[in-house]
Design an enzyme around this catalytic site. Structure first.
Site, PDB file in Angstrom:
ATOM      1  N   CYS A 277       0.904  -1.164   0.000  1.00  0.00           N
ATOM      2  CA  CYS A 277       0.000   0.000   0.000  1.00  0.00           C
ATOM      3  C   CYS A 277       0.938   1.208   0.000  1.00  0.00           C
ATOM      4  CB  CYS A 277      -0.887  -0.019   1.234  1.00  0.00           C
ATOM      5  SG  CYS A 277      -1.869  -1.522   1.394  1.00  0.00           S
ATOM      6  N   ALA A 278       1.483   1.508  -1.152  1.00  0.00           N
ATOM      7  CA  ALA A 278       2.706   2.309  -1.210  1.00  0.00           C
ATOM      8  C   ALA A 278       2.513   3.824  -1.255  1.00  0.00           C
ATOM      9  CB  ALA A 278       3.524   1.880  -2.427  1.00  0.00           C
ATOM     10  N   ALA A 279       1.416   4.285  -1.847  1.00  0.00           N
ATOM     11  CA  ALA A 279       1.309   5.721  -2.135  1.00  0.00           C
ATOM     12  C   ALA A 279       1.109   6.542  -0.858  1.00  0.00           C
ATOM     13  CB  ALA A 279       0.142   5.948  -3.079  1.00  0.00           C
ATOM     14  N   PRO A 280       1.683   7.741  -0.772  1.00  0.00           N
ATOM     15  CA  PRO A 280       2.462   8.459  -1.790  1.00  0.00           C
ATOM     16  C   PRO A 280       3.950   8.077  -1.848  1.00  0.00           C
ATOM     17  CG  PRO A 280       2.150   9.857   0.121  1.00  0.00           C
ATOM     18  CD  PRO A 280       1.423   8.582   0.421  1.00  0.00           C
TER      19      PRO A 280
ATOM     20  N   GLY B  10       6.300   7.483   0.878  1.00  0.00           N
ATOM     21  CA  GLY B  10       7.250   7.860   1.932  1.00  0.00           C
ATOM     22  C   GLY B  10       8.078   6.658   2.374  1.00  0.00           C
ATOM     23  N   LYS B  11       7.379   5.556   2.665  1.00  0.00           N
ATOM     24  CA  LYS B  11       8.100   4.379   3.177  1.00  0.00           C
ATOM     25  C   LYS B  11       8.771   3.625   2.036  1.00  0.00           C
ATOM     26  CE  LYS B  11       4.885   4.266   7.022  1.00  0.00           C
ATOM     27  NZ  LYS B  11       3.790   5.076   6.453  1.00  0.00           N
TER      28      LYS B  11
ATOM     29  N   ASP C  36      -0.430  -0.017  -5.205  1.00  0.00           N
ATOM     30  CA  ASP C  36      -1.462   0.785  -4.534  1.00  0.00           C
ATOM     31  C   ASP C  36      -2.719   0.686  -5.371  1.00  0.00           C
ATOM     32  OD1 ASP C  36      -1.308   3.146  -2.173  1.00  0.00           O
ATOM     33  OD2 ASP C  36      -3.017   3.305  -3.537  1.00  0.00           O
TER      34      ASP C  36
ATOM     35  N   ASP D  30       1.481  -1.418   4.832  1.00  0.00           N
ATOM     36  CA  ASP D  30       1.082  -0.162   5.496  1.00  0.00           C
ATOM     37  C   ASP D  30      -0.370   0.087   5.091  1.00  0.00           C
ATOM     38  OD1 ASP D  30       1.141   2.247   6.811  1.00  0.00           O
ATOM     39  OD2 ASP D  30       2.266   3.304   5.259  1.00  0.00           O
TER      40      ASP D  30
ATOM     41  N   CYS E  48      -1.492   3.706  10.831  1.00  0.00           N
ATOM     42  CA  CYS E  48      -1.302   4.962  11.570  1.00  0.00           C
ATOM     43  C   CYS E  48      -2.570   5.209  12.387  1.00  0.00           C
ATOM     44  CB  CYS E  48      -0.956   6.124  10.651  1.00  0.00           C
ATOM     45  SG  CYS E  48      -2.126   6.430   9.330  1.00  0.00           S
TER      46      CYS E  48
END
Ligand SMILES: C[S@@+](CC[C@H](N)C(=O)[O-])C[C@H]1O[C@@H](n2cnc3c(N)ncnc32)[C@H](O)[C@@H]1O
Length: 448
Positions: free
Chosen positions: A269-272, A274-275, A291, A339, A392
Protein backbone atom coordinates in the site's frame (compact mmCIF):
# COMPACT_ATOMS: atom_id res chain seq x y z
CA UNK A 1 -6.72 46.14 4.16
CA UNK A 2 -5.13 43.62 1.83
CA UNK A 3 -1.77 43.84 0.11
CA UNK A 4 -0.36 41.72 -2.69
CA UNK A 5 1.16 39.33 -0.18
CA UNK A 6 -1.46 39.62 2.56
CA UNK A 7 -5.11 39.09 1.73
CA UNK A 8 -7.79 40.89 3.77
CA UNK A 9 -8.85 38.96 6.85
CA UNK A 10 -12.46 38.91 5.60
CA UNK A 11 -11.37 36.89 2.54
CA UNK A 12 -9.36 34.51 4.68
CA UNK A 13 -12.30 33.99 7.04
CA UNK A 14 -14.55 33.21 4.10
CA UNK A 15 -12.12 30.75 2.53
CA UNK A 16 -11.64 29.01 5.86
CA UNK A 17 -15.40 28.94 6.55
CA UNK A 18 -15.79 27.10 3.23
CA UNK A 19 -13.12 24.62 4.32
CA UNK A 20 -14.89 23.94 7.61
CA UNK A 21 -18.21 23.42 5.86
CA UNK A 22 -16.61 21.12 3.26
CA UNK A 23 -14.80 19.05 5.91
CA UNK A 24 -18.08 18.69 7.82
CA UNK A 25 -19.66 17.39 4.62
CA UNK A 26 -16.91 14.88 3.91
CA UNK A 27 -14.02 16.56 2.00
CA UNK A 28 -10.48 16.28 3.29
CA UNK A 29 -8.77 19.56 4.12
CA UNK A 30 -6.04 18.67 1.62
CA UNK A 31 -8.66 18.57 -1.17
CA UNK A 32 -10.25 21.81 0.06
CA UNK A 33 -6.86 23.55 0.02
CA UNK A 34 -6.18 22.36 -3.51
CA UNK A 35 -9.39 24.17 -4.60
CA UNK A 36 -8.54 27.38 -2.70
CA UNK A 37 -7.12 30.36 -4.65
CA UNK A 38 -3.38 30.66 -4.03
CA UNK A 39 -3.76 34.28 -2.83
CA UNK A 40 -5.54 33.16 0.35
CA UNK A 41 -4.42 29.54 0.62
CA UNK A 42 -1.64 29.82 3.23
CA UNK A 43 -3.56 32.14 5.54
CA UNK A 44 -6.79 30.15 5.17
CA UNK A 45 -4.89 26.94 5.92
CA UNK A 46 -3.60 28.37 9.21
CA UNK A 47 -7.14 29.44 10.16
CA UNK A 48 -8.66 26.12 9.17
CA UNK A 49 -6.07 24.17 11.13
CA UNK A 50 -6.79 26.26 14.20
CA UNK A 51 -10.57 26.03 13.80
CA UNK A 52 -10.53 22.26 13.21
CA UNK A 53 -8.37 21.76 16.30
CA UNK A 54 -11.00 23.61 18.33
CA UNK A 55 -14.13 22.81 16.39
CA UNK A 56 -15.83 20.92 19.23
CA UNK A 57 -15.64 24.02 21.41
CA UNK A 58 -16.81 26.23 18.55
CA UNK A 59 -19.81 23.97 17.87
CA UNK A 60 -20.82 23.94 21.51
CA UNK A 61 -20.48 27.72 21.90
CA UNK A 62 -22.54 28.28 18.78
CA UNK A 63 -25.17 25.85 20.06
CA UNK A 64 -25.44 27.77 23.35
CA UNK A 65 -25.59 31.17 21.65
CA UNK A 66 -27.76 30.27 18.64
CA UNK A 67 -29.79 27.16 19.46
CA UNK A 68 -31.25 27.15 15.94
CA UNK A 69 -28.26 26.53 13.70
CA UNK A 70 -27.99 29.18 10.93
CA UNK A 71 -29.57 27.78 7.76
CA UNK A 72 -26.59 28.68 5.62
CA UNK A 73 -23.71 26.33 6.52
CA UNK A 74 -21.04 28.85 5.45
CA UNK A 75 -22.60 31.47 7.76
CA UNK A 76 -22.54 28.86 10.53
CA UNK A 77 -18.87 28.03 9.87
CA UNK A 78 -18.00 31.75 9.71
CA UNK A 79 -19.66 32.31 13.07
CA UNK A 80 -17.91 29.33 14.70
CA UNK A 81 -14.54 30.46 13.40
CA UNK A 82 -15.11 34.06 14.55
CA UNK A 83 -16.11 32.86 18.05
CA UNK A 84 -12.78 31.05 18.36
CA UNK A 85 -10.84 34.07 17.10
CA UNK A 86 -12.61 36.40 19.53
CA UNK A 87 -11.73 33.99 22.32
CA UNK A 88 -8.07 34.00 21.25
CA UNK A 89 -8.09 37.80 21.05
CA UNK A 90 -9.41 38.16 24.61
CA UNK A 91 -6.93 35.62 25.99
CA UNK A 92 -4.08 37.32 24.14
CA UNK A 93 -5.01 40.69 25.64
CA UNK A 94 -4.94 39.16 29.11
CA UNK A 95 -1.70 37.17 28.77
CA UNK A 96 0.52 37.80 25.74
CA UNK A 97 3.31 35.59 27.05
CA UNK A 98 1.11 32.52 26.89
CA UNK A 99 1.24 32.83 23.08
CA UNK A 100 5.00 33.18 22.64
CA UNK A 101 5.43 29.54 21.67
CA UNK A 102 2.20 29.36 19.68
CA UNK A 103 3.08 30.84 16.27
CA UNK A 104 0.28 28.78 14.72
CA UNK A 105 -2.44 30.68 16.60
CA UNK A 106 -4.22 33.33 14.49
CA UNK A 107 -4.17 36.45 16.69
CA UNK A 108 -6.08 39.66 15.93
CA UNK A 109 -7.77 42.29 18.06
CA UNK A 110 -11.38 41.65 19.11
CA UNK A 111 -12.46 44.65 17.08
CA UNK A 112 -10.72 43.36 13.92
CA UNK A 113 -12.32 39.92 14.20
CA UNK A 114 -15.84 41.28 14.60
CA UNK A 115 -15.36 43.88 11.89
CA UNK A 116 -13.89 41.43 9.38
CA UNK A 117 -16.39 38.65 10.10
CA UNK A 118 -19.21 41.11 9.42
CA UNK A 119 -17.35 42.35 6.33
CA UNK A 120 -17.02 38.74 5.11
CA UNK A 121 -20.79 38.26 5.45
CA UNK A 122 -21.45 41.59 3.73
CA UNK A 123 -19.25 40.59 0.78
CA UNK A 124 -21.41 37.58 -0.20
CA UNK A 125 -25.02 37.91 -1.28
CA UNK A 126 -26.14 34.68 0.39
CA UNK A 127 -24.45 35.63 3.67
CA UNK A 128 -25.81 39.18 3.94
CA UNK A 129 -28.97 38.11 5.82
CA UNK A 130 -26.72 36.75 8.60
CA UNK A 131 -24.69 39.93 9.05
CA UNK A 132 -26.69 41.30 11.98
CA UNK A 133 -26.92 37.92 13.67
CA UNK A 134 -23.16 37.50 13.40
CA UNK A 135 -22.52 40.93 14.85
CA UNK A 136 -24.98 40.46 17.72
CA UNK A 137 -23.77 36.95 18.63
CA UNK A 138 -20.11 37.93 18.65
CA UNK A 139 -20.86 40.94 20.86
CA UNK A 140 -22.85 38.80 23.26
CA UNK A 141 -19.99 36.31 23.38
CA UNK A 142 -17.58 39.11 24.30
CA UNK A 143 -19.87 40.14 27.18
CA UNK A 144 -20.67 36.66 28.51
CA UNK A 145 -17.54 34.81 27.44
CA UNK A 146 -16.48 33.31 30.75
CA UNK A 147 -19.90 31.91 31.65
CA UNK A 148 -20.41 30.54 28.15
CA UNK A 149 -17.01 28.88 28.09
CA UNK A 150 -17.59 27.28 31.46
CA UNK A 151 -20.90 25.89 30.27
CA UNK A 152 -19.58 24.75 26.87
CA UNK A 153 -16.57 22.95 28.33
CA UNK A 154 -18.84 20.58 30.24
CA UNK A 155 -19.50 18.76 26.95
CA UNK A 156 -16.75 16.21 26.09
CA UNK A 157 -16.80 17.28 22.43
CA UNK A 158 -15.89 20.84 23.51
CA UNK A 159 -13.44 19.82 26.22
CA UNK A 160 -11.48 17.44 23.96
CA UNK A 161 -12.31 18.69 20.47
CA UNK A 162 -12.97 15.21 19.15
CA UNK A 163 -16.32 13.52 18.49
CA UNK A 164 -17.79 12.06 21.68
CA UNK A 165 -17.63 8.47 20.32
CA UNK A 166 -13.91 8.94 19.68
CA UNK A 167 -13.28 10.15 23.26
CA UNK A 168 -15.26 7.21 24.67
CA UNK A 169 -13.30 4.68 22.62
CA UNK A 170 -9.96 6.11 23.75
CA UNK A 171 -11.11 6.10 27.40
CA UNK A 172 -11.92 2.42 27.08
CA UNK A 173 -8.75 1.45 25.21
CA UNK A 174 -6.34 3.58 27.26
CA UNK A 175 -7.84 4.06 30.76
CA UNK A 176 -4.73 5.84 32.06
CA UNK A 177 -3.45 7.52 28.88
CA UNK A 178 -6.55 8.81 27.07
CA UNK A 179 -6.30 12.37 28.40
CA UNK A 180 -2.64 12.69 27.44
CA UNK A 181 -3.43 11.31 23.97
CA UNK A 182 -6.16 13.90 23.45
CA UNK A 183 -4.04 16.72 24.87
CA UNK A 184 -1.18 15.80 22.50
CA UNK A 185 -3.63 15.84 19.59
CA UNK A 186 -4.28 19.54 20.27
CA UNK A 187 -0.63 20.49 19.79
CA UNK A 188 0.52 21.07 16.20
CA UNK A 189 3.22 18.65 15.03
CA UNK A 190 6.61 19.99 13.94
CA UNK A 191 7.96 19.56 10.44
CA UNK A 192 10.03 16.37 10.50
CA UNK A 193 12.43 15.30 7.77
CA UNK A 194 14.08 12.02 6.86
CA UNK A 195 17.54 12.41 5.39
CA UNK A 196 18.16 10.48 2.17
CA UNK A 197 21.34 8.72 3.24
CA UNK A 198 22.24 7.94 -0.36
CA UNK A 199 22.70 11.66 -1.01
CA UNK A 200 23.37 13.39 2.29
CA UNK A 201 24.10 12.88 5.99
CA UNK A 202 22.29 14.27 9.00
CA UNK A 203 25.34 16.38 9.92
CA UNK A 204 25.55 17.85 6.42
CA UNK A 205 21.86 18.70 6.31
CA UNK A 206 21.99 20.29 9.77
CA UNK A 207 24.95 22.43 8.64
CA UNK A 208 23.08 23.50 5.52
CA UNK A 209 20.00 24.39 7.54
CA UNK A 210 22.09 26.41 9.97
CA UNK A 211 23.61 28.35 7.07
CA UNK A 212 20.07 29.11 5.91
CA UNK A 213 19.22 30.21 9.48
CA UNK A 214 16.69 27.43 9.95
CA UNK A 215 16.76 26.02 13.50
CA UNK A 216 16.70 22.24 13.51
CA UNK A 217 17.97 19.26 15.48
CA UNK A 218 18.28 15.51 15.12
CA UNK A 219 16.93 13.15 17.77
CA UNK A 220 18.90 10.30 16.11
CA UNK A 221 18.73 7.96 13.08
CA UNK A 222 17.98 9.83 9.84
CA UNK A 223 15.53 12.19 11.51
CA UNK A 224 15.77 15.99 11.50
CA UNK A 225 13.15 18.13 13.22
CA UNK A 226 12.62 21.80 12.34
CA UNK A 227 11.80 24.27 15.10
CA UNK A 228 9.24 25.93 12.87
CA UNK A 229 7.26 24.49 9.98
CA UNK A 230 7.68 26.17 6.59
CA UNK A 231 6.89 25.35 2.95
CA UNK A 232 9.24 22.66 1.60
CA UNK A 233 10.38 24.93 -1.22
CA UNK A 234 11.80 27.28 1.41
CA UNK A 235 14.06 24.56 2.82
CA UNK A 236 17.38 24.01 1.00
CA UNK A 237 18.12 20.92 -1.10
CA UNK A 238 14.55 19.66 -1.54
CA UNK A 239 14.99 19.53 -5.33
CA UNK A 240 18.34 17.83 -4.84
CA UNK A 241 16.53 14.96 -3.12
CA UNK A 242 18.52 15.20 0.08
CA UNK A 243 15.49 14.73 2.31
CA UNK A 244 11.79 13.95 2.48
CA UNK A 245 9.07 15.12 4.85
CA UNK A 246 8.15 12.18 7.10
CA UNK A 247 6.95 11.95 10.68
CA UNK A 248 9.40 10.26 13.09
CA UNK A 249 7.03 7.40 13.99
CA UNK A 250 6.49 6.75 10.26
CA UNK A 251 10.27 6.46 9.90
CA UNK A 252 10.26 3.37 12.14
CA UNK A 253 8.87 1.28 9.22
CA UNK A 254 11.87 1.62 6.93
CA UNK A 255 14.26 0.74 9.76
CA UNK A 256 12.28 -2.19 11.12
CA UNK A 257 11.64 -4.29 8.01
CA UNK A 258 14.86 -6.28 7.41
CA UNK A 259 15.88 -5.55 3.81
CA UNK A 260 19.27 -6.28 2.27
CA UNK A 261 20.75 -5.95 -1.22
CA UNK A 262 19.20 -8.19 -3.84
CA UNK A 263 15.99 -8.96 -1.93
CA UNK A 264 12.62 -9.04 -3.64
CA UNK A 265 10.40 -6.70 -1.63
CA UNK A 266 6.74 -5.75 -1.81
CA UNK A 267 5.36 -2.42 -0.60
CA UNK A 268 1.69 -3.36 -0.73
CA UNK A 269 0.00 0.00 0.00
CA UNK A 270 2.71 2.31 -1.21
CA UNK A 271 1.31 5.72 -2.13
CA UNK A 272 2.46 8.46 -1.79
CA UNK A 273 5.73 6.57 -1.31
CA UNK A 274 7.25 7.86 1.93
CA UNK A 275 8.10 4.38 3.18
CA UNK A 276 8.82 3.06 -0.35
CA UNK A 277 11.57 5.63 -0.68
CA UNK A 278 12.97 4.85 2.77
CA UNK A 279 13.32 1.14 1.85
CA UNK A 280 15.03 2.06 -1.42
CA UNK A 281 17.40 4.38 0.43
CA UNK A 282 18.44 1.53 2.74
CA UNK A 283 19.32 -1.26 0.30
CA UNK A 284 19.59 -2.19 -3.39
CA UNK A 285 16.35 -4.15 -3.54
CA UNK A 286 13.94 -5.21 -6.30
CA UNK A 287 10.75 -3.52 -5.27
CA UNK A 288 7.12 -3.89 -6.30
CA UNK A 289 5.19 -0.82 -5.14
CA UNK A 290 1.48 -1.50 -5.22
CA UNK A 291 -1.46 0.78 -4.53
CA UNK A 292 -5.13 0.55 -5.43
CA UNK A 293 -5.18 4.22 -6.41
CA UNK A 294 -3.44 4.84 -9.75
CA UNK A 295 -3.48 8.62 -9.25
CA UNK A 296 -1.80 8.39 -5.86
CA UNK A 297 0.72 5.96 -7.33
CA UNK A 298 1.96 8.81 -9.59
CA UNK A 299 3.16 10.51 -6.40
CA UNK A 300 5.33 7.47 -5.63
CA UNK A 301 6.93 7.85 -9.02
CA UNK A 302 7.54 11.61 -8.53
CA UNK A 303 8.98 11.08 -5.06
CA UNK A 304 11.43 8.34 -5.97
CA UNK A 305 12.54 10.30 -9.04
CA UNK A 306 13.26 13.40 -6.97
CA UNK A 307 15.25 11.29 -4.51
CA UNK A 308 17.20 9.57 -7.28
CA UNK A 309 15.87 6.13 -6.35
CA UNK A 310 14.00 5.18 -9.53
CA UNK A 311 15.13 2.64 -12.12
CA UNK A 312 14.46 -0.84 -13.49
CA UNK A 313 14.55 -2.31 -10.01
CA UNK A 314 11.22 -0.60 -9.10
CA UNK A 315 7.87 -1.73 -10.50
CA UNK A 316 4.75 0.30 -9.80
CA UNK A 317 1.40 -1.50 -10.00
CA UNK A 318 -2.12 -0.12 -9.52
CA UNK A 319 -4.23 -2.94 -8.07
CA UNK A 320 -6.07 -4.02 -4.90
CA UNK A 321 -3.53 -5.86 -2.74
CA UNK A 322 -6.06 -8.49 -1.64
CA UNK A 323 -6.86 -9.57 -5.25
CA UNK A 324 -3.68 -11.49 -5.98
CA UNK A 325 -4.91 -12.56 -9.44
CA UNK A 326 -4.80 -8.94 -10.61
CA UNK A 327 -1.13 -8.24 -9.85
CA UNK A 328 0.95 -11.13 -8.45
CA UNK A 329 3.17 -13.16 -10.80
CA UNK A 330 3.48 -16.02 -8.32
CA UNK A 331 7.11 -15.30 -7.34
CA UNK A 332 7.23 -14.96 -3.52
CA UNK A 333 8.72 -11.98 -1.67
CA UNK A 334 11.54 -11.93 0.88
CA UNK A 335 9.98 -8.99 2.71
CA UNK A 336 6.61 -7.23 2.65
CA UNK A 337 5.58 -3.85 3.97
CA UNK A 338 1.82 -3.79 4.62
CA UNK A 339 1.08 -0.16 5.50
CA UNK A 340 -2.64 -0.84 5.17
CA UNK A 341 -5.45 1.71 4.78
CA UNK A 342 -6.85 2.72 8.19
CA UNK A 343 -8.83 5.41 9.99
CA UNK A 344 -5.61 7.44 10.41
CA UNK A 345 -6.63 8.12 14.02
CA UNK A 346 -2.94 8.37 14.99
CA UNK A 347 -2.10 11.33 12.77
CA UNK A 348 -4.66 13.87 13.99
CA UNK A 349 -1.93 16.27 15.09
CA UNK A 350 -0.91 16.71 11.46
CA UNK A 351 -4.39 16.35 10.00
CA UNK A 352 -6.90 18.00 12.33
CA UNK A 353 -9.73 17.32 9.83
CA UNK A 354 -9.54 13.53 10.26
CA UNK A 355 -11.39 13.40 13.57
CA UNK A 356 -14.38 15.24 12.01
CA UNK A 357 -14.32 13.23 8.78
CA UNK A 358 -14.43 9.79 10.37
CA UNK A 359 -17.57 7.94 11.37
CA UNK A 360 -17.49 5.29 14.08
CA UNK A 361 -18.54 2.67 11.52
CA UNK A 362 -15.31 3.35 9.54
CA UNK A 363 -13.35 1.40 12.15
CA UNK A 364 -15.24 -1.78 11.33
CA UNK A 365 -14.97 -1.22 7.56
CA UNK A 366 -11.23 -0.54 7.56
CA UNK A 367 -10.41 -3.40 9.93
CA UNK A 368 -12.32 -5.82 7.67
CA UNK A 369 -10.29 -4.64 4.65
CA UNK A 370 -7.03 -4.81 6.64
CA UNK A 371 -7.77 -8.42 7.52
CA UNK A 372 -8.40 -9.34 3.87
CA UNK A 373 -5.20 -7.63 2.71
CA UNK A 374 -3.09 -9.18 5.44
CA UNK A 375 -4.37 -12.71 4.74
CA UNK A 376 -3.77 -12.38 1.00
CA UNK A 377 -0.27 -10.93 1.39
CA UNK A 378 0.79 -13.70 3.76
CA UNK A 379 0.41 -16.14 0.87
CA UNK A 380 2.94 -14.18 -1.20
CA UNK A 381 5.68 -14.28 1.48
CA UNK A 382 8.59 -16.77 1.33
CA UNK A 383 9.16 -19.13 4.26
CA UNK A 384 11.42 -17.27 6.73
CA UNK A 385 10.44 -14.00 5.06
CA UNK A 386 9.27 -10.93 7.05
CA UNK A 387 6.05 -8.98 6.89
CA UNK A 388 5.68 -5.65 8.66
CA UNK A 389 2.06 -4.80 9.44
CA UNK A 390 1.58 -1.06 9.92
CA UNK A 391 -1.31 1.30 10.57
CA UNK A 392 -1.30 4.96 11.57
CA UNK A 393 -4.17 4.29 13.95
CA UNK A 394 -4.55 4.09 17.71
CA UNK A 395 -7.82 2.14 17.70
CA UNK A 396 -7.04 -1.42 18.92
CA UNK A 397 -9.40 -2.91 16.29
CA UNK A 398 -6.86 -1.87 13.65
CA UNK A 399 -3.81 -2.86 15.66
CA UNK A 400 -3.55 -5.33 18.53
CA UNK A 401 -6.92 -7.00 17.89
CA UNK A 402 -6.11 -7.42 14.20
CA UNK A 403 -2.77 -8.96 15.10
CA UNK A 404 -4.25 -11.32 17.73
CA UNK A 405 -6.78 -12.63 15.25
CA UNK A 406 -4.14 -13.09 12.55
CA UNK A 407 -1.83 -15.02 14.90
CA UNK A 408 -4.73 -17.24 16.00
CA UNK A 409 -5.51 -18.11 12.38
CA UNK A 410 -1.90 -18.48 11.11
CA UNK A 411 0.17 -21.06 12.95
CA UNK A 412 3.14 -20.29 10.67
CA UNK A 413 3.29 -16.63 11.78
CA UNK A 414 5.69 -15.57 14.55
CA UNK A 415 5.57 -12.11 16.11
CA UNK A 416 9.14 -10.85 16.49
CA UNK A 417 10.10 -9.24 19.83
CA UNK A 418 11.45 -6.06 18.23
CA UNK A 419 7.87 -5.15 17.21
CA UNK A 420 6.97 -1.82 18.84
CA UNK A 421 3.21 -2.69 18.67
CA UNK A 422 1.12 0.32 19.69
CA UNK A 423 3.06 3.58 19.43
CA UNK A 424 1.12 6.50 20.88
CA UNK A 425 1.56 10.04 19.64
CA UNK A 426 4.04 11.93 21.80
CA UNK A 427 5.69 15.34 21.94
CA UNK A 428 9.22 15.83 20.65
CA UNK A 429 12.08 16.97 22.86
CA UNK A 430 15.80 17.34 22.10
CA UNK A 431 16.49 13.69 22.89
CA UNK A 432 13.13 12.16 22.00
CA UNK A 433 11.79 12.22 18.46
CA UNK A 434 8.12 12.19 19.50
CA UNK A 435 5.84 11.55 16.56
CA UNK A 436 2.46 10.28 15.46
CA UNK A 437 0.47 7.27 16.65
CA UNK A 438 1.24 4.02 14.76
CA UNK A 439 0.88 0.29 15.19
CA UNK A 440 3.80 -1.91 14.14
CA UNK A 441 3.96 -5.71 14.16
CA UNK A 442 6.90 -7.47 12.53
CA UNK A 443 5.96 -11.05 11.60
CA UNK A 444 8.16 -13.86 10.33
CA UNK A 445 6.91 -16.88 8.43
CA UNK A 446 8.20 -20.14 9.81
CA UNK A 447 10.44 -22.27 7.60
CA UNK A 448 7.91 -25.10 7.08
C1 LIG B 1 -1.45 4.55 4.88
S1 LIG B 1 -1.52 4.85 3.19
C2 LIG B 1 0.07 4.35 2.68
C3 LIG B 1 1.16 5.35 2.95
C4 LIG B 1 2.47 4.96 2.30
N1 LIG B 1 2.90 3.63 2.68
C5 LIG B 1 3.57 5.95 2.63
O1 LIG B 1 4.35 5.72 3.56
O2 LIG B 1 3.66 6.98 1.96
C6 LIG B 1 -2.51 3.55 2.62
C7 LIG B 1 -2.55 3.41 1.11
O3 LIG B 1 -3.29 2.21 0.84
C8 LIG B 1 -3.93 2.39 -0.40
N2 LIG B 1 -4.98 1.35 -0.46
C9 LIG B 1 -6.25 1.39 -0.01
N3 LIG B 1 -6.86 0.22 -0.24
C10 LIG B 1 -5.96 -0.57 -0.85
C11 LIG B 1 -6.00 -1.89 -1.35
N4 LIG B 1 -7.10 -2.63 -1.25
N5 LIG B 1 -4.89 -2.38 -1.94
C12 LIG B 1 -3.76 -1.64 -2.06
N6 LIG B 1 -3.68 -0.37 -1.62
C13 LIG B 1 -4.75 0.15 -1.00
C14 LIG B 1 -4.41 3.81 -0.36
O4 LIG B 1 -4.64 4.29 -1.68
C15 LIG B 1 -3.25 4.51 0.34
O5 LIG B 1 -2.39 5.07 -0.59
Amino acid sequence: MSTASQPALAQVLLASARHIHEVLTGSSLTDCLARTPSTVRAAAQAHSFYTLRHLGLAQELRRLLVPRQPKDPIADALLMQALLLVDVAVRFQADREAFIDRPETPIYSVHTVVDQAVEAAQSQRQLRPFKNLLNAVLRRFIRERETLLEQALKAPVARWNHPTWWVQRLKKAYPSDWQRILETAAIPAPLTLRVNQRRCSVARLLALLEQAQISAWSPGHETVILEQARPVQHIPAFDLGWWSVQDSSAQIAGRLLPVTDGMRVLDACAAPGGKTAHLLERADIHLVALDVDAKRLERVSENIQRLGLDGDHVHLRAAPAQDLDTWWDGVPFDAILADVPCTAAGIVRRHPDIRWLRRESDIHATSALQQQILKALWGTLKPEGHLLYVTCSIFPEEGQQQLDQFLTEHADAVLLPESPLQVLSSLETRDHPGGDGFFYALLQKSAH
